[in-house]
Write a protein that holds these residues in place. Sequence first.
Motif, PDB file in Angstrom:
ATOM      1  N   ARG A 172      15.250  -6.175  -4.926  1.00 44.24           N
ATOM      2  CA  ARG A 172      14.704  -7.071  -5.934  1.00 44.24           C
ATOM      3  C   ARG A 172      14.965  -8.535  -5.577  1.00 44.24           C
ATOM      4  O   ARG A 172      14.113  -9.401  -5.806  1.00 44.24           O
ATOM      5  CB  ARG A 172      15.298  -6.748  -7.302  1.00 44.24           C
ATOM      6  N   GLY A 173      16.140  -8.797  -5.013  1.00 47.81           N
ATOM      7  CA  GLY A 173      16.424 -10.160  -4.594  1.00 47.81           C
ATOM      8  C   GLY A 173      15.540 -10.605  -3.444  1.00 47.81           C
ATOM      9  O   GLY A 173      15.154 -11.779  -3.367  1.00 47.81           O
ATOM     10  N   ARG A 174      15.218  -9.651  -2.569  1.00 39.44           N
ATOM     11  CA  ARG A 174      14.393  -9.980  -1.402  1.00 39.44           C
ATOM     12  C   ARG A 174      12.935 -10.216  -1.803  1.00 39.44           C
ATOM     13  O   ARG A 174      12.287 -11.144  -1.314  1.00 39.44           O
ATOM     14  CB  ARG A 174      14.474  -8.837  -0.375  1.00 39.44           C
ATOM     15  N   TYR A 175      12.403  -9.396  -2.676  1.00 40.98           N
ATOM     16  CA  TYR A 175      10.963  -9.446  -2.962  1.00 40.98           C
ATOM     17  C   TYR A 175      10.614  -9.917  -4.379  1.00 40.98           C
ATOM     18  O   TYR A 175       9.433 -10.107  -4.678  1.00 40.98           O
ATOM     19  CB  TYR A 175      10.341  -8.066  -2.740  1.00 40.98           C
ATOM     20  N   GLY A 176      11.613 -10.109  -5.228  1.00 43.95           N
ATOM     21  CA  GLY A 176      11.332 -10.397  -6.630  1.00 43.95           C
ATOM     22  C   GLY A 176      10.429 -11.584  -6.869  1.00 43.95           C
ATOM     23  O   GLY A 176       9.629 -11.573  -7.815  1.00 43.95           O
ATOM     24  N   ASN A 177      10.539 -12.623  -6.043  1.00 48.11           N
ATOM     25  CA  ASN A 177       9.728 -13.824  -6.234  1.00 48.11           C
ATOM     26  C   ASN A 177       8.635 -13.989  -5.178  1.00 48.11           C
ATOM     27  O   ASN A 177       8.030 -15.065  -5.076  1.00 48.11           O
ATOM     28  CB  ASN A 177      10.632 -15.064  -6.227  1.00 48.11           C
ATOM     29  N   GLU A 178       8.389 -12.944  -4.416  1.00 45.61           N
ATOM     30  CA  GLU A 178       7.377 -13.013  -3.368  1.00 45.61           C
ATOM     31  C   GLU A 178       5.978 -12.715  -3.936  1.00 45.61           C
ATOM     32  O   GLU A 178       5.847 -11.974  -4.913  1.00 45.61           O
ATOM     33  CB  GLU A 178       7.684 -12.002  -2.258  1.00 45.61           C
ATOM     34  N   PRO A 179       4.932 -13.277  -3.336  1.00 45.26           N
ATOM     35  CA  PRO A 179       3.575 -12.934  -3.780  1.00 45.26           C
ATOM     36  C   PRO A 179       3.188 -11.525  -3.340  1.00 45.26           C
ATOM     37  O   PRO A 179       3.781 -10.959  -2.418  1.00 45.26           O
ATOM     38  CB  PRO A 179       2.711 -13.984  -3.072  1.00 45.26           C
ATOM     39  N   VAL A 180       2.214 -10.984  -4.016  1.00 44.94           N
ATOM     40  CA  VAL A 180       1.629  -9.701  -3.607  1.00 44.94           C
ATOM     41  C   VAL A 180       0.536 -10.009  -2.586  1.00 44.94           C
ATOM     42  O   VAL A 180      -0.370 -10.795  -2.839  1.00 44.94           O
ATOM     43  CB  VAL A 180       1.036  -8.953  -4.813  1.00 44.94           C
ATOM     44  N   ARG A 181       0.663  -9.399  -1.413  1.00 47.23           N
ATOM     45  CA  ARG A 181      -0.292  -9.657  -0.333  1.00 47.23           C
ATOM     46  C   ARG A 181      -1.351  -8.552  -0.342  1.00 47.23           C
ATOM     47  O   ARG A 181      -1.026  -7.366  -0.317  1.00 47.23           O
ATOM     48  CB  ARG A 181       0.428  -9.707   1.016  1.00 47.23           C
ATOM     49  N   LEU A 182      -2.619  -8.974  -0.374  1.00 47.90           N
ATOM     50  CA  LEU A 182      -3.722  -8.018  -0.531  1.00 47.90           C
ATOM     51  C   LEU A 182      -4.739  -8.128   0.595  1.00 47.90           C
ATOM     52  O   LEU A 182      -5.008  -9.219   1.111  1.00 47.90           O
ATOM     53  CB  LEU A 182      -4.463  -8.273  -1.846  1.00 47.90           C
ATOM     54  N   TRP A 183      -5.307  -6.973   0.944  1.00 45.38           N
ATOM     55  CA  TRP A 183      -6.594  -6.911   1.623  1.00 45.38           C
ATOM     56  C   TRP A 183      -7.632  -6.602   0.562  1.00 45.38           C
ATOM     57  O   TRP A 183      -7.419  -5.725  -0.283  1.00 45.38           O
ATOM     58  CB  TRP A 183      -6.645  -5.781   2.660  1.00 45.38           C
ATOM     59  N   VAL A 184      -8.768  -7.285   0.612  1.00 48.67           N
ATOM     60  CA  VAL A 184      -9.918  -6.923  -0.216  1.00 48.67           C
ATOM     61  C   VAL A 184     -11.071  -6.656   0.740  1.00 48.67           C
ATOM     62  O   VAL A 184     -11.591  -7.572   1.385  1.00 48.67           O
ATOM     63  CB  VAL A 184     -10.287  -8.031  -1.217  1.00 48.67           C
ATOM     64  N   ARG A 185     -11.446  -5.392   0.861  1.00 49.74           N
ATOM     65  CA  ARG A 185     -12.509  -4.991   1.789  1.00 49.74           C
ATOM     66  C   ARG A 185     -13.807  -4.812   0.997  1.00 49.74           C
ATOM     67  O   ARG A 185     -13.826  -4.088   0.001  1.00 49.74           O
ATOM     68  CB  ARG A 185     -12.149  -3.698   2.506  1.00 49.74           C
ATOM     69  N   CYS A 186     -14.865  -5.456   1.462  1.00 56.31           N
ATOM     70  CA  CYS A 186     -16.135  -5.443   0.736  1.00 56.31           C
ATOM     71  C   CYS A 186     -17.258  -4.960   1.646  1.00 56.31           C
ATOM     72  O   CYS A 186     -17.315  -5.342   2.819  1.00 56.31           O
ATOM     73  CB  CYS A 186     -16.482  -6.851   0.228  1.00 56.31           C
ATOM     74  N   GLN A 187     -18.160  -4.177   1.082  1.00 56.50           N
ATOM     75  CA  GLN A 187     -19.334  -3.723   1.822  1.00 56.50           C
ATOM     76  C   GLN A 187     -20.573  -3.854   0.954  1.00 56.50           C
ATOM     77  O   GLN A 187     -20.529  -3.639  -0.259  1.00 56.50           O
ATOM     78  CB  GLN A 187     -19.163  -2.264   2.263  1.00 56.50           C
ATOM     79  N   ARG A 188     -21.657  -4.221   1.624  1.00 52.19           N
ATOM     80  CA  ARG A 188     -22.968  -4.308   0.981  1.00 52.19           C
ATOM     81  C   ARG A 188     -23.987  -3.869   2.019  1.00 52.19           C
ATOM     82  O   ARG A 188     -23.962  -4.331   3.173  1.00 52.19           O
ATOM     83  CB  ARG A 188     -23.236  -5.742   0.526  1.00 52.19           C
ATOM     84  N   ASP A 189     -24.873  -2.966   1.637  1.00 45.51           N
ATOM     85  CA  ASP A 189     -25.874  -2.458   2.558  1.00 45.51           C
ATOM     86  C   ASP A 189     -26.693  -3.609   3.145  1.00 45.51           C
ATOM     87  O   ASP A 189     -27.160  -4.492   2.414  1.00 45.51           O
ATOM     88  CB  ASP A 189     -26.796  -1.484   1.820  1.00 45.51           C
ATOM     89  N   GLY A 190     -26.840  -3.596   4.470  1.00 46.26           N
ATOM     90  CA  GLY A 190     -27.592  -4.637   5.152  1.00 46.26           C
ATOM     91  C   GLY A 190     -26.746  -5.781   5.646  1.00 46.26           C
ATOM     92  O   GLY A 190     -27.257  -6.704   6.292  1.00 46.26           O
TER      93      GLY A 190
END
Length: 207
Positions: A172-190
Amino acid sequence: MTDVSWTDILSAVSAVIALCISRTANKAAFHANRAADQANATADAVAQVERDRWHHEMTPQFDVTITRLGPSSDQASLMLTFEGPAALERLDEVELEIRDDGYTHGVGVAGGTNEQELANTIWGPYRFKPGVDGAGPIGRTSPAVSMVLGDRLKRALEESFPPSWTDRDYWRGRYGNEPVRLWVRCQRDGYQPWMLTYDVAVADPQG
């Protein structure tokens, strides 16, 4: 010595001239083909630049927020809003994945490391709540859904769990104030897929 007739001489000269013409024609054809190849390559390069520019201009735009459910809660809510560009209108698939902190883990752990436990650990403050909204047992990914412009995607989060060799308070001390790191993968035909990254600070609830 055998006499050489004018006919033979003219035939020889004609043959030499024909050979020269043939070589000149072949050389001209070679340069023409080379020029055509260069023109085609240039056209392909220009077309690729245009495709890349269009792909970049059509990159999906999201607003992403994460809010704790309470001041001392171990749970949070992620809200992802599809904001643009207007010309894109919809996405066939939007998939979320929680990224690790980018460091190498498990080196030097006494008695060796458990590879499965390492793989199952979310090296960050939160994970998707397993079993909620289709999240898997590890809590790393949220399954893909379709979205139209203006849609909101809400996902439940809970604090991540440390591996067995790490103390909970240290975690908790290590990560408590860290941001959440995300991948957002998007697809659209074409379109070529997009992979977007976000580092989202976790906010306390207002009021």
